[in-house]
Enzyme design. Structure first.
Site, PDB file in Angstrom:
ATOM      1  N   HIS A 452     -93.499 -24.003   2.571  1.00 42.61           N
ATOM      2  CA  HIS A 452     -93.406 -25.178   3.447  1.00 42.61           C
ATOM      3  C   HIS A 452     -92.288 -26.129   3.038  1.00 42.61           C
ATOM      4  O   HIS A 452     -92.001 -27.100   3.754  1.00 42.61           O
ATOM      5  CB  HIS A 452     -94.739 -25.935   3.456  1.00 42.61           C
ATOM      6  CG  HIS A 452     -95.032 -26.607   4.763  1.00 42.61           C
ATOM      7  ND1 HIS A 452     -94.049 -27.108   5.577  1.00 42.61           N
ATOM      8  CD2 HIS A 452     -96.206 -26.857   5.405  1.00 42.61           C
ATOM      9  CE1 HIS A 452     -94.583 -27.650   6.645  1.00 42.61           C
ATOM     10  NE2 HIS A 452     -95.890 -27.496   6.580  1.00 42.61           N
ATOM     11  N   ARG A 453     -91.630 -25.888   1.930  1.00 43.94           N
ATOM     12  CA  ARG A 453     -90.508 -26.740   1.537  1.00 43.94           C
ATOM     13  C   ARG A 453     -89.282 -26.479   2.411  1.00 43.94           C
ATOM     14  O   ARG A 453     -88.442 -27.384   2.581  1.00 43.94           O
ATOM     15  CB  ARG A 453     -90.145 -26.506   0.069  1.00 43.94           C
ATOM     16  CG  ARG A 453     -91.237 -26.903  -0.914  1.00 43.94           C
ATOM     17  CD  ARG A 453     -90.863 -26.518  -2.327  1.00 43.94           C
ATOM     18  NE  ARG A 453     -90.714 -25.063  -2.464  1.00 43.94           N
ATOM     19  CZ  ARG A 453     -90.370 -24.463  -3.605  1.00 43.94           C
ATOM     20  NH1 ARG A 453     -90.127 -25.190  -4.683  1.00 43.94           N
ATOM     21  NH2 ARG A 453     -90.267 -23.143  -3.656  1.00 43.94           N
TER      22      ARG A 453
END
Length: 479
Positions: A452-453
């Site tokens: 999710h980064r």
């Protein structure tokens, strides 16, 4: 210590000099220039055969078998020993001519990367000296056993500072055995940076090798870094040492009749990677896909050697080409890398572990060539003959359990990748169209785990929509 090594495919060469040519004073050459002048004698060299690093994740290796025996004459480029890494078995070749004077690490034993596993003598006259060096190295191996004594002693004494006091003088003491200082290249570099006399240190590494930690201790760096790491746990009191015992697995009750089996090298590597994956913030998205058209195509191309894995890998590669962010990676938490190549890693279960052979440039290969390449990779994986670039260069991973009847599952994101796709089985499903008519179609559920980064929900949804269109209209897979 610089190691004079050379890599070969499918083998690696690892050896380094232990003794050097003695220095002759100039007077021996120039004061007697006539016919009676002396000819300088050059002594033969004794070299170590090191445990090679066969992959970026390898920290130790296991000796599978010695191809050569003590006393055998070796030629440059000849295979000497078979080493088991965390993913494959590989031959280690010698880069020098000589005689295998001594075997330091026997078959079935393990050694850390960079440790001496054998001694190579250049001539027969050096064999006795080489064996003496091997004996002295094995006899100087007490450093690994010393911590075991320290670990058992705190229980009765409860005096935590004693191990630190005992360990402190080790780096600054004078060398116990004469001869050339044996140190890792990084240790030499640190010694120069911090102006530490490396000749006065005693190594705590394998066989007395000086490690970067030894140099840092001598320079007074390690205590500061350790205090920073321990700071969050120590503010309450000096009870930091008391926090260590609860981590011991002995707190779990023993089951009568149970047997403890140590990890294999591959299982240890998998365990390490899974722990690293826990540090990455991930999210998961599921997507149902109709597979009737794909199933029909598969029946047509199956006689030509095409597998369902190849079809799915090709479809994923084509979708990634349209959504490059899903093919990106984040390794430092501060930036992400767009990978120009689309390399699909596919999880394969083998005896005693799990490995992910990589279909490199999967988007550029046609379906039939991709299938042939996949067959070759699987055969090499099961024979433990994959080269490092054939299992550690993936940019996206595919895990398929559909052939086992599993309808859905979540996959764990491998370290160094942005996403992994988990594919379930295709099963008949009752569907209703917009007019209220019912029909039965085959559907499979695809779950993608992503970092999710660098990948957001909208990115993954768009990727899955493209992947679904390719699967439901698979004509483009054969183009």
């Amino acid at each position: 210590m610089a190691s004079l090594l050379q890599s070969r495919t499918p083998s690696l060469s690892f050896s380094s000099s232990l003794s050097s040519t003695p220095v002759i004073r100039p007077s021996a050459f120039f004061l007697k220039p006539r016919s009676g002048s002396r000819v300088p004698v050059v002594r033969a060299k004794i070299r170590e055969i090191f445990m090679p690093a066969l992959s970026s994740t390898m920290t130790e290796g296991k000796i599978v078998s010695w191809i050569k025996s003590e006393g055998d004459v070796l030629s440059k480029g000849e295979s000497v020993v078979v080493v088991e890494s965390d993913k494959a078995d590989m031959d280690v070749e010698t880069f020098y001519d000589g005689i295998l004077a001594a075997i330091v690490i026997n078959e079935g034993e393990t050694a850390p990367v960079g440790a001496a596993i054998g001694i190579l003598a250049e001539t027969e006259d050096e064999i006795a000296e080489a064996k003496a060096k091997a004996t002295s190295q094995s006899s100087s191996a007490p450093p690994p056993s010393a911590p075991k004594v320290e670990e058992s002693s705190p229980a009765p004494q409860v005096d935590a500072p004693s191990p630190a006091v005992a360990a402190a003088p080790a780096p600054t003491a004078a060398p116990s055995t004469p001869g050339k200082v044996v140190a890792t290249p990084y240790a030499n570099k640190l010694a120069k940076q911090h102006k530490v006399d490396i000749g006065k240190l005693v190594g705590t590494g394998p066989f007395g090798r000086i490690t970067p930690e030894d140099v840092e201790k001598a320079a007074g760096i390690t205590p500061a870094s350790k205090s920073n790491v321990a700071a969050p746990a120590a503010p309450v009191a000096s009870a930091a040492p008391a926090a260590v015992p609860p981590k011991a697995p002995s707190s779990f009750p023993e089951i009568p009749g149970s047997t403890v089996v140590p990890f294999t090298t591959m299982q240890a590597a998998v365990s390490k990677n899974m722990l690293e994956s826990l540090t990455v913030p991930t999210f998961r998205v599921g997507y149902p896909i109709a597979t009737d058209a794909l199933d029909a195509l598969y029946e047509k191309v199956k006689p030509k050697g095409v597998t369902m894995t190849a079809l799915l890998a090709k479809a994923a590669a084509m979708a990634l080409a349209q959504h490059p962010v899903v093919n990106a990676t984040c390794k430092d938490g501060k930036s992400f890398t767009h990978n120009s190549s689309i390399n699909i890693a596919v999880a394969v279960a083998i005896n005693g572990g799990l490995i992910t052979p990589v279909l490199q440039d999967a988007d550029k290969l046609d379906l039939y060539l991709l299938s042939q390449k996949w067959k070759e990779l699987v055969e090499k994986a099961r024979a433990k003959q994959l080269q490092p670039n054939e299992y550690n260069s993936g940019t996206f991973t595919l895990s398929n359990l559909g052939m086992f009847g599993v309808d859905r599952f979540d996959a764990i994101l491998p370290p160094g990748q942005g996403a992994i796709m988990a594919v379930g089985a295709s099963k008949p499903t009752v569907l209703a169209d917009k007019d209220g008519f019912f029909s039965v179609k085959n559907k499979m559920l695809v779950n993608v785990t992503a970092d999710h980064r660098i990948i957001y929900g909208a990115d993954l949804a768009a990727f899955l929509q493209t992947f679904s269109k390719i699967i439901e209209n698979p004509e483009s897979l054969t183009m």
